[in-house]
Write a protein that holds these residues in place. Sequence first.
Motif, PDB file in Angstrom:
ATOM      1  N   CYS A  36       0.832  -1.210   0.000  1.00  0.00           N
ATOM      2  CA  CYS A  36       0.000   0.000   0.000  1.00  0.00           C
ATOM      3  C   CYS A  36       0.858   1.248   0.000  1.00  0.00           C
ATOM      4  N   ARG A  37       0.231   2.347  -0.386  1.00  0.00           N
ATOM      5  CA  ARG A  37       0.831   3.676  -0.318  1.00  0.00           C
ATOM      6  C   ARG A  37      -0.025   4.542   0.597  1.00  0.00           C
ATOM      7  N   TYR A  38       0.586   5.465   1.299  1.00  0.00           N
ATOM      8  CA  TYR A  38      -0.165   6.334   2.206  1.00  0.00           C
ATOM      9  C   TYR A  38       0.236   7.788   2.000  1.00  0.00           C
ATOM     10  N   PHE A  39      -0.748   8.677   2.214  1.00  0.00           N
ATOM     11  CA  PHE A  39      -0.550  10.106   2.018  1.00  0.00           C
ATOM     12  C   PHE A  39      -1.259  10.860   3.140  1.00  0.00           C
ATOM     13  N   THR A  40      -0.554  11.751   3.791  1.00  0.00           N
ATOM     14  CA  THR A  40      -1.150  12.667   4.755  1.00  0.00           C
ATOM     15  C   THR A  40      -0.692  14.081   4.394  1.00  0.00           C
ATOM     16  N   LYS A  41      -1.145  15.059   5.152  1.00  0.00           N
ATOM     17  CA  LYS A  41      -0.743  16.443   4.900  1.00  0.00           C
ATOM     18  C   LYS A  41       0.756  16.630   5.105  1.00  0.00           C
ATOM     19  N   ASP A  42       1.346  15.836   6.012  1.00  0.00           N
ATOM     20  CA  ASP A  42       2.730  16.055   6.408  1.00  0.00           C
ATOM     21  C   ASP A  42       3.719  15.016   5.908  1.00  0.00           C
ATOM     22  N   PHE A  43       3.252  13.831   5.521  1.00  0.00           N
ATOM     23  CA  PHE A  43       4.187  12.799   5.060  1.00  0.00           C
ATOM     24  C   PHE A  43       3.491  11.809   4.143  1.00  0.00           C
ATOM     25  N   LYS A  44       4.317  11.043   3.431  1.00  0.00           N
ATOM     26  CA  LYS A  44       3.809  10.027   2.514  1.00  0.00           C
ATOM     27  C   LYS A  44       4.832   8.903   2.432  1.00  0.00           C
ATOM     28  N   GLY A  45       4.398   7.736   1.963  1.00  0.00           N
ATOM     29  CA  GLY A  45       5.317   6.607   1.853  1.00  0.00           C
ATOM     30  C   GLY A  45       4.604   5.375   1.340  1.00  0.00           C
ATOM     31  N   SER A  46       5.277   4.243   1.422  1.00  0.00           N
ATOM     32  CA  SER A  46       4.697   2.978   0.967  1.00  0.00           C
ATOM     33  C   SER A  46       5.228   1.845   1.834  1.00  0.00           C
ATOM     34  N   LEU A  47       4.484   0.746   1.822  1.00  0.00           N
ATOM     35  CA  LEU A  47       4.879  -0.452   2.554  1.00  0.00           C
ATOM     36  C   LEU A  47       4.629  -1.665   1.667  1.00  0.00           C
ATOM     37  N   PRO A  48       5.561  -2.634   1.652  1.00  0.00           N
ATOM     38  CA  PRO A  48       5.378  -3.825   0.814  1.00  0.00           C
ATOM     39  C   PRO A  48       4.312  -4.745   1.384  1.00  0.00           C
ATOM     40  N   GLY A  49       3.750  -5.577   0.516  1.00  0.00           N
ATOM     41  CA  GLY A  49       2.766  -6.555   0.954  1.00  0.00           C
ATOM     42  C   GLY A  49       3.428  -7.858   1.348  1.00  0.00           C
ATOM     43  N   TYR A  50       2.632  -8.902   1.471  1.00  0.00           N
ATOM     44  CA  TYR A  50       3.121 -10.219   1.881  1.00  0.00           C
ATOM     45  C   TYR A  50       2.794 -11.244   0.805  1.00  0.00           C
ATOM     46  N   SER A  51       3.741 -12.114   0.566  1.00  0.00           N
ATOM     47  CA  SER A  51       3.559 -13.165  -0.427  1.00  0.00           C
ATOM     48  C   SER A  51       2.848 -14.355   0.210  1.00  0.00           C
ATOM     49  N   VAL A  52       1.659 -14.686  -0.315  1.00  0.00           N
ATOM     50  CA  VAL A  52       0.872 -15.809   0.192  1.00  0.00           C
ATOM     51  C   VAL A  52       0.308 -16.585  -0.993  1.00  0.00           C
ATOM     52  N   ASN A  53      -0.255 -17.731  -0.713  1.00  0.00           N
ATOM     53  CA  ASN A  53      -0.904 -18.533  -1.744  1.00  0.00           C
ATOM     54  C   ASN A  53      -2.330 -18.017  -1.940  1.00  0.00           C
ATOM     55  N   THR A  54      -2.528 -17.153  -2.921  1.00  0.00           N
ATOM     56  CA  THR A  54      -3.820 -16.498  -3.123  1.00  0.00           C
ATOM     57  C   THR A  54      -4.832 -17.447  -3.753  1.00  0.00           C
ATOM     58  N   VAL A  55      -5.998 -17.537  -3.112  1.00  0.00           N
ATOM     59  CA  VAL A  55      -7.099 -18.362  -3.593  1.00  0.00           C
ATOM     60  C   VAL A  55      -8.254 -17.494  -4.062  1.00  0.00           C
ATOM     61  N   ASP A  56      -8.569 -16.439  -3.271  1.00  0.00           N
ATOM     62  CA  ASP A  56      -9.731 -15.587  -3.554  1.00  0.00           C
ATOM     63  C   ASP A  56      -9.471 -14.230  -2.918  1.00  0.00           C
ATOM     64  N   THR A  57      -9.467 -13.173  -3.728  1.00  0.00           N
ATOM     65  CA  THR A  57      -9.156 -11.844  -3.202  1.00  0.00           C
ATOM     66  C   THR A  57     -10.356 -11.143  -2.566  1.00  0.00           C
ATOM     67  N   THR A  58     -11.537 -11.773  -2.605  1.00  0.00           N
ATOM     68  CA  THR A  58     -12.736 -11.166  -2.014  1.00  0.00           C
ATOM     69  C   THR A  58     -12.525 -10.859  -0.533  1.00  0.00           C
ATOM     70  N   GLY A  59     -12.761  -9.628  -0.133  1.00  0.00           N
ATOM     71  CA  GLY A  59     -12.679  -9.251   1.274  1.00  0.00           C
ATOM     72  C   GLY A  59     -11.311  -8.807   1.743  1.00  0.00           C
ATOM     73  N   ALA A  60     -10.294  -8.897   0.880  1.00  0.00           N
ATOM     74  CA  ALA A  60      -8.949  -8.520   1.314  1.00  0.00           C
ATOM     75  C   ALA A  60      -8.885  -7.050   1.722  1.00  0.00           C
ATOM     76  N   GLY A  61      -9.503  -6.185   0.900  1.00  0.00           N
ATOM     77  CA  GLY A  61      -9.510  -4.760   1.233  1.00  0.00           C
ATOM     78  C   GLY A  61     -10.293  -4.464   2.499  1.00  0.00           C
ATOM     79  N   ASP A  62     -11.331  -5.242   2.752  1.00  0.00           N
ATOM     80  CA  ASP A  62     -12.135  -5.049   3.962  1.00  0.00           C
ATOM     81  C   ASP A  62     -11.376  -5.488   5.211  1.00  0.00           C
ATOM     82  N   ALA A  63     -10.609  -6.576   5.091  1.00  0.00           N
ATOM     83  CA  ALA A  63      -9.759  -7.004   6.205  1.00  0.00           C
ATOM     84  C   ALA A  63      -8.729  -5.925   6.505  1.00  0.00           C
ATOM     85  N   PHE A  64      -8.180  -5.326   5.453  1.00  0.00           N
ATOM     86  CA  PHE A  64      -7.219  -4.230   5.596  1.00  0.00           C
ATOM     87  C   PHE A  64      -7.857  -3.060   6.336  1.00  0.00           C
ATOM     88  N   VAL A  65      -9.030  -2.628   5.864  1.00  0.00           N
ATOM     89  CA  VAL A  65      -9.706  -1.471   6.448  1.00  0.00           C
ATOM     90  C   VAL A  65     -10.129  -1.743   7.891  1.00  0.00           C
TER      91      VAL A  65
END
Length: 334
Positions: free
Chosen positions: A246-275
């Motif tokens: 992911c990438r992040y942006f605020t008024k004062d700083f910005k940056g990015s963080l790498p994800g994790y390598s897993v055996n992906t079966v179904d991406t449904t709900g991944a963004g909701d788990a994140f949020v």
Amino acid sequence: MAPLGDAPVAAATAPGLVVSFGEMLIDFVPDMAGISLAESGGFVKAPGGAPANVACAISKQRMMILPVLFGDDEFGHMLVDILKQNSVNVEGCLFDQHLRTALAFVTLKSNGEREFMFYRNPSADMLLTEAELNLDLIRRARIFHYGSISLITEPCRSAHIAAMRAAKSAGILCSYDPNVRLPLWPSAQAARDGIMSIWKEADFIKVSDEEVAFLTQGDAHDEKNVLSLWFDGLKLLVVTDGEKGCRYFTKDFKGSLPGYSVNTVDTTGAGDAFVGSLLLNVAKDGSIFYNEAKLREVLQFSNACGAICTTKKGAIPALPTTATALELISKDTN
């Protein structure tokens, strides 16, 4: 009385109340990936709907209470049972005897990505009214979270706007995840207009890279396009890049963080788990928006939650616990 099928949800947590407003439905997922819906010989019933997924993601961390509106049918009652099994308080649930719970058939591609076919004609979420809102619950919240599907039709759109305004007038943080589902909108431009109509009401926004490309009609990895979505008053904009992190942006700083390598079966709900994991941590400590070290630690955890959610079919059944997320982080660090 409006039901919930793809139906509006209001949810709360204590302490640091989180109210999640939006849809819950049943995803029918093919038991084999990489084939069309017509070719599939069987489907797995998976409860879903982005705001409900977020509620259950927070519940996995022991914090969610959820009053919901459902269709008074077998699927609606099944969804209430699923919420109970996930430690979600359902004391505010209502059932509509005249409308059905919404369904979605989800085609899984060979890489775990998905396409949706919705059945709402009409479904519960479309008929929620402002009179049915529990405004007291919303006003006691720490965070009010919502998507865009509840903006598509009336009277639900007006109910959504009323709920959001009640939250803002009470000084509650507003969290927005557009969760673009084009088949539900009259047109692509209607979707852009509807999604952007409430854009500047949010304090925190999470969008995927695909949603950035859709909303800006440009390259999601061009920072100028991303920053075109920024506005004065926004505290945090997060762009999720799938397995890349992911990438992040605020008024004062910005940056990015790498994800994790897993055996992906179904991406449904991944963004909701994140949020869900991110909102849980914001509810505990609002200084995360202003402290980059804290934010990076929280986003690392959210990336892990999103990654784990892709390792099983369905959204709610795949949501991780704190322990499983920390285990993945530990393995990646060692």
